[in-house]
Design an enzyme around this catalytic site. Structure first.
Site, short mmCIF file in Angstrom:
data_model
loop_
_atom_site.label_atom_id
_atom_site.label_comp_id
_atom_site.label_asym_id
_atom_site.label_seq_id
_atom_site.Cartn_x
_atom_site.Cartn_y
_atom_site.Cartn_z
N ALA A 258 0.86 -1.17 0.00
CA ALA A 258 0.00 0.00 0.00
C ALA A 258 0.90 1.22 0.00
O ALA A 258 2.13 1.12 0.11
CB ALA A 258 -0.92 0.00 1.22
N LYS A 259 0.31 2.39 -0.11
CA LYS A 259 1.12 3.61 -0.21
C LYS A 259 1.88 3.92 1.08
O LYS A 259 2.76 4.77 1.09
CB LYS A 259 0.24 4.78 -0.64
#
Length: 287
Positions: A258-259
């Protein structure tokens, strides 16, 4: 018979953080499939999340994808026949779609909070703890009740009423036949949010149809969203594209990227002197 449309793929990054390796591999697969089909690739800037959008993320998104060696034929940086390519500039198309759904009586206003839905008896999560709970049918208004007008500014969620019990299916380019039952595997879902912004499901379907996309390549965590979007396409009388859902990348602990995985962002890899050729070679080898 008319010839089938030429291949048109797309990549659709969201500028709410630096792109990580998982995003990059999905975009690389999309670009490769477009290249192998002799078709075109569109880049769409999905910048509807005003609370998390940042201009520096949007600029980094383009620069990092170019550094990786990806190309596109249309996009916000180079234009094209389906401009604008940033969702924040495409609001009239989304609003027109909502008005069509409203006129057909396929949507209804919903003042229930997410907590209301989660706490409702018999509201299991659709695809696990991270997915939306199934919207309880008891929360729906009577189907014969007159709809209130949309209003100039929308301050309530509007949900699409799904056809309860209807089997849905599509043939995924990687995963094969996929099946779900509306009302059981997923429930009524928002097409417009109370912050007066279209939902992902509506904006994505309207844009892919409007840009002539013939195949959508994205992560396999969005398979459930595909069933929702198939209903949006049908409700709007739009032809749905084909779909190809990629495997997800995980970190060393097996957690989906994920970011928040800053160390695995393209920007961090660039700054550490990583070679884009080595990254692409690992993907080519199946790594």
């Amino acid at each position: 018979m008319s010839p089938p449309p030429s291949y048109r793929g797309r990549i659709a990054p969201s500028p709410t953080g630096y792109l990580h390796l998982g995003h990059a591999r999905t975009f690389w697969i999309a670009a490769r499939r477009a290249r192998d089909a002799g078709g075109a690739l569109v880049l769409r800037n999905e910048d509807l999340d005003a609370a998390r959008y940042r201009m520096d993320f949007a600029e980094a998104m383009l620069a990092d994808l170019r550094w990786l060696g990806l190309w596109w034929d249309e996009g916000p940086d180079i234009g094209g026949p389906h401009a604008p390519y940033s969702q924040s500039q495409r609001r009239p198309a989304y609003r027109a779609a909502l008005e069509r759904l409203h006129a057909a009586g396929l949507v209804y206003p919903c003042s229930r909070s997410r907590r209301d839905v989660i706490e409702a008896a018999g509201a299991p999560h659709e695809g696990g703890a991270d997915d939306e709970p199934v919207y309880p049918p008891s929360f729906r208004p009577d189907p014969g009740a007159p709809l209130p007008p949309l209003g100039e500014a929308i301050r309530v969620n509007w949900r699409l009423r799904v056809p309860d019990g209807e089997p849905l299916a599509f043939d995924d380019g990687r995963l094969g036949p996929q099946h779900a039952v509306a009302g059981r595997d997923f429930g009524d879902f928002p097409v417009w949010r109370r912050d007066d912004c279209p939902s992902y499901q509506l904006a994505c379907a309207v844009d892919d149809a409007g840009m002539g996309i013939t195949e959508v390549v994205r992560g396999e965590d969005l398979v459930r969203s595909t069933f929702r979007q198939l209903l949006v396409y049908r409700a709007l009388g739009l032809a749905a594209p084909r779909f190809y859902h990629c495997a997800l990348m995980t970190d060393g602990a097996g957690i989906r990227l994920a970011k928040r995985h800053d160390a695995l962002s393209l920007r961090a890899l660039r700054e550490r002197g990583e070679s884009p050729g080595r990254i692409r070679a690992a993907w080519e080898a199946g790594g």
